[in-house]
Design a protein around this motif. Sequence first.
Motif, PDB file in Angstrom:
ATOM      1  N   PHE A 110       3.096 110.926  85.906  1.00 12.53           N
ATOM      2  CA  PHE A 110       1.725 111.461  85.848  1.00 12.53           C
ATOM      3  C   PHE A 110       0.890 110.969  87.028  1.00 12.53           C
ATOM      4  O   PHE A 110       0.246 111.766  87.715  1.00 12.53           O
ATOM      5  N   THR A 111       0.908 109.666  87.280  1.00  9.17           N
ATOM      6  CA  THR A 111       0.061 109.120  88.350  1.00  9.17           C
ATOM      7  C   THR A 111       0.554 109.524  89.743  1.00  9.17           C
ATOM      8  O   THR A 111      -0.237 109.612  90.684  1.00  9.17           O
ATOM      9  N   ALA A 112       1.868 109.780  89.874  1.00  6.66           N
ATOM     10  CA  ALA A 112       2.436 110.131  91.179  1.00  6.66           C
ATOM     11  C   ALA A 112       2.108 111.562  91.598  1.00  6.66           C
ATOM     12  O   ALA A 112       2.419 111.963  92.718  1.00  6.66           O
ATOM     13  N   LYS A 113       1.466 112.319  90.715  1.00  5.86           N
ATOM     14  CA  LYS A 113       1.088 113.691  91.062  1.00  5.86           C
ATOM     15  C   LYS A 113       0.096 113.714  92.224  1.00  5.86           C
ATOM     16  O   LYS A 113       0.024 114.692  92.978  1.00  5.86           O
ATOM     17  N   TYR A 114      -0.703 112.651  92.352  1.00  5.25           N
ATOM     18  CA  TYR A 114      -1.699 112.577  93.418  1.00  5.25           C
ATOM     19  C   TYR A 114      -1.658 111.207  94.083  1.00  5.25           C
ATOM     20  O   TYR A 114      -1.275 110.219  93.471  1.00  5.25           O
ATOM     21  N   TYR A 115      -2.083 111.200  95.337  1.00  2.75           N
ATOM     22  CA  TYR A 115      -2.243 109.947  96.069  1.00  2.75           C
ATOM     23  C   TYR A 115      -3.404 109.188  95.435  1.00  2.75           C
ATOM     24  O   TYR A 115      -4.289 109.788  94.826  1.00  2.75           O
ATOM     25  N   TYR A 116      -3.432 107.853  95.566  1.00  2.00           N
ATOM     26  CA  TYR A 116      -4.462 107.089  94.842  1.00  2.00           C
ATOM     27  C   TYR A 116      -5.884 107.416  95.307  1.00  2.00           C
ATOM     28  O   TYR A 116      -6.828 107.370  94.519  1.00  2.00           O
ATOM     29  N   ASP A 117      -6.064 107.781  96.593  1.00  3.91           N
ATOM     30  CA  ASP A 117      -7.412 108.135  97.034  1.00  3.91           C
ATOM     31  C   ASP A 117      -7.831 109.495  96.477  1.00  3.91           C
ATOM     32  O   ASP A 117      -9.027 109.751  96.276  1.00  3.91           O
ATOM     33  N   THR A 118      -6.841 110.364  96.189  1.00  6.02           N
ATOM     34  CA  THR A 118      -7.157 111.646  95.538  1.00  6.02           C
ATOM     35  C   THR A 118      -7.641 111.408  94.125  1.00  6.02           C
ATOM     36  O   THR A 118      -8.585 112.065  93.655  1.00  6.02           O
ATOM     37  N   TRP A 119      -7.013 110.451  93.439  1.00  6.81           N
ATOM     38  CA  TRP A 119      -7.487 110.084  92.098  1.00  6.81           C
ATOM     39  C   TRP A 119      -8.928 109.578  92.155  1.00  6.81           C
ATOM     40  O   TRP A 119      -9.722 109.843  91.243  1.00  6.81           O
ATOM     41  N   ALA A 120      -9.271 108.856  93.226  1.00  7.89           N
ATOM     42  CA  ALA A 120     -10.634 108.356  93.375  1.00  7.89           C
ATOM     43  C   ALA A 120     -11.627 109.510  93.490  1.00  7.89           C
ATOM     44  O   ALA A 120     -12.702 109.486  92.878  1.00  7.89           O
ATOM     45  N   TRP A 121     -11.261 110.530  94.275  1.00  7.79           N
ATOM     46  CA  TRP A 121     -12.141 111.690  94.416  1.00  7.79           C
ATOM     47  C   TRP A 121     -12.245 112.473  93.114  1.00  7.79           C
ATOM     48  O   TRP A 121     -13.311 113.027  92.792  1.00  7.79           O
ATOM     49  N   ILE A 122     -11.162 112.515  92.361  1.00  5.92           N
ATOM     50  CA  ILE A 122     -11.203 113.170  91.051  1.00  5.92           C
ATOM     51  C   ILE A 122     -12.183 112.429  90.133  1.00  5.92           C
ATOM     52  O   ILE A 122     -12.954 113.061  89.398  1.00  5.92           O
ATOM     53  N   VAL A 124     -14.790 110.747  91.094  1.00  3.02           N
ATOM     54  CA  VAL A 124     -16.137 111.072  91.579  1.00  3.02           C
ATOM     55  C   VAL A 124     -16.573 112.444  91.073  1.00  3.02           C
ATOM     56  O   VAL A 124     -17.719 112.626  90.637  1.00  3.02           O
ATOM     57  N   ALA A 125     -15.647 113.416  91.108  1.00  2.00           N
ATOM     58  CA  ALA A 125     -15.967 114.765  90.626  1.00  2.00           C
ATOM     59  C   ALA A 125     -16.291 114.747  89.131  1.00  2.00           C
ATOM     60  O   ALA A 125     -17.263 115.365  88.680  1.00  2.00           O
ATOM     61  N   PHE A 126     -15.480 114.009  88.355  1.00  2.00           N
ATOM     62  CA  PHE A 126     -15.745 113.887  86.922  1.00  2.00           C
ATOM     63  C   PHE A 126     -17.093 113.209  86.672  1.00  2.00           C
ATOM     64  O   PHE A 126     -17.813 113.562  85.737  1.00  2.00           O
ATOM     65  N   PHE A 143     -19.689 113.392  88.594  1.00  2.00           N
ATOM     66  CA  PHE A 143     -20.730 114.378  88.893  1.00  2.00           C
ATOM     67  C   PHE A 143     -20.964 115.296  87.695  1.00  2.00           C
ATOM     68  O   PHE A 143     -22.110 115.561  87.302  1.00  2.00           O
ATOM     69  N   PHE A 144     -19.859 115.774  87.086  1.00  2.00           N
ATOM     70  CA  PHE A 144     -19.998 116.643  85.916  1.00  2.00           C
ATOM     71  C   PHE A 144     -20.575 115.883  84.721  1.00  2.00           C
ATOM     72  O   PHE A 144     -21.338 116.449  83.915  1.00  2.00           O
ATOM     73  N   PHE A 145     -20.221 114.612  84.604  1.00  2.00           N
ATOM     74  CA  PHE A 145     -20.806 113.787  83.548  1.00  2.00           C
ATOM     75  C   PHE A 145     -22.323 113.720  83.713  1.00  2.00           C
ATOM     76  O   PHE A 145     -23.081 113.830  82.730  1.00  2.00           O
ATOM     77  N   LEU A 146     -22.775 113.544  84.952  1.00  2.00           N
ATOM     78  CA  LEU A 146     -24.210 113.488  85.230  1.00  2.00           C
ATOM     79  C   LEU A 146     -24.890 114.801  84.891  1.00  2.00           C
ATOM     80  O   LEU A 146     -25.987 114.814  84.307  1.00  2.00           O
ATOM     81  N   LEU A 147     -24.250 115.923  85.230  1.00  2.00           N
ATOM     82  CA  LEU A 147     -24.820 117.240  84.908  1.00  2.00           C
ATOM     83  C   LEU A 147     -24.962 117.418  83.393  1.00  2.00           C
ATOM     84  O   LEU A 147     -25.989 117.918  82.907  1.00  2.00           O
ATOM     85  N   PHE A 148     -23.938 117.008  82.659  1.00  2.00           N
ATOM     86  CA  PHE A 148     -23.998 117.145  81.203  1.00  2.00           C
ATOM     87  C   PHE A 148     -25.028 116.194  80.607  1.00  2.00           C
ATOM     88  O   PHE A 148     -25.653 116.508  79.586  1.00  2.00           O
ATOM     89  N   PHE A 149     -25.220 115.032  81.225  1.00  2.00           N
ATOM     90  CA  PHE A 149     -26.255 114.111  80.757  1.00  2.00           C
ATOM     91  C   PHE A 149     -27.641 114.726  80.933  1.00  2.00           C
ATOM     92  O   PHE A 149     -28.495 114.638  80.041  1.00  2.00           O
ATOM     93  N   VAL A 150     -27.850 115.358  82.094  1.00  2.00           N
ATOM     94  CA  VAL A 150     -29.129 116.039  82.347  1.00  2.00           C
ATOM     95  C   VAL A 150     -29.319 117.162  81.340  1.00  2.00           C
ATOM     96  O   VAL A 150     -30.417 117.350  80.784  1.00  2.00           O
ATOM     97  N   GLY A 151     -28.233 117.919  81.078  1.00  2.00           N
ATOM     98  CA  GLY A 151     -28.322 118.995  80.096  1.00  2.00           C
ATOM     99  C   GLY A 151     -28.645 118.460  78.711  1.00  2.00           C
ATOM    100  O   GLY A 151     -29.457 119.040  77.972  1.00  2.00           O
TER     101      GLY A 151
END
Length: 248
Positions: free
Chosen positions: A117-129, A131-133, A135-143
């Motif tokens: 599972f973890t080898a599907k992405y490089y570790y820095d890609t997981w970091a960006w994922i 960050v993206a999550f 961002f969506f958490f923040l949007l849902f908090f605002v909502g």
Amino acid sequence: MEKILLILLFVSQTFWAQNAFDQGNKFYEKENYEAAISSYESVANSGKQSAELYFNLGNCYYKLHKVAPAIYNYEKALLLNPNDTEIKTNLEFARKMAIDDIKVIPKVGFSKLIQDFTAKYYYDTWAWISVAFGFFFLLFFVGYYFSGTAMLKRIFFFGMFLWLIGIGLSAASGFYEKGRMANERPAIVFAETASVKSEPKSAAPDAFVIHEGTKVYILESIANWKKVELTDETTGWIEESAIKEIKN
């Protein structure tokens, strides 16, 4: 003034590296693979790294039927871009040139599932994922905060909970993958024929013999000897000069 000089030096080095890389591409197009290798290696030796650079180097060595350097550079390219199908395909072609056909013993169990599972992405890609999550958490908090009805608040709260799980899972995957890669020390055999000893000394009996292009994993080091493990889980000691680490 010193900062300006450093910036100018960085820009000039970047320009030079790009120029050498482009020159290598021109040599490759003309099938002058030795000259292309010289240009690409000069870029690599300057400290500039990219999956494309090592991929092109691998292609040059493959064209010249130099199995160990071809596999080595494809492996380095795959390390920087683990999901590139073209690199994987060319690496498989290069491996077919190697003499040794070492079996790969598949790992089983829960740890294997985690690693897959973890080898599907490089570790820095997981970091960006993560960050993206976030961002969506923040949007849902605002909502959730500005929702006027209880139903909407429940929906946004549930969404926040899911994104929070996603943040934790992706962050944990990134840390796990980074740790796994840091502990893993793959290397390629560059010697045409290499004797793997039962002990770290020249007088020790041969455990087995491997040939150039074979991939090994370094377990420990003593003086100029490396204890290595093959993909079939056999182990032994090999002289340091016979192999070249991929992560260097």
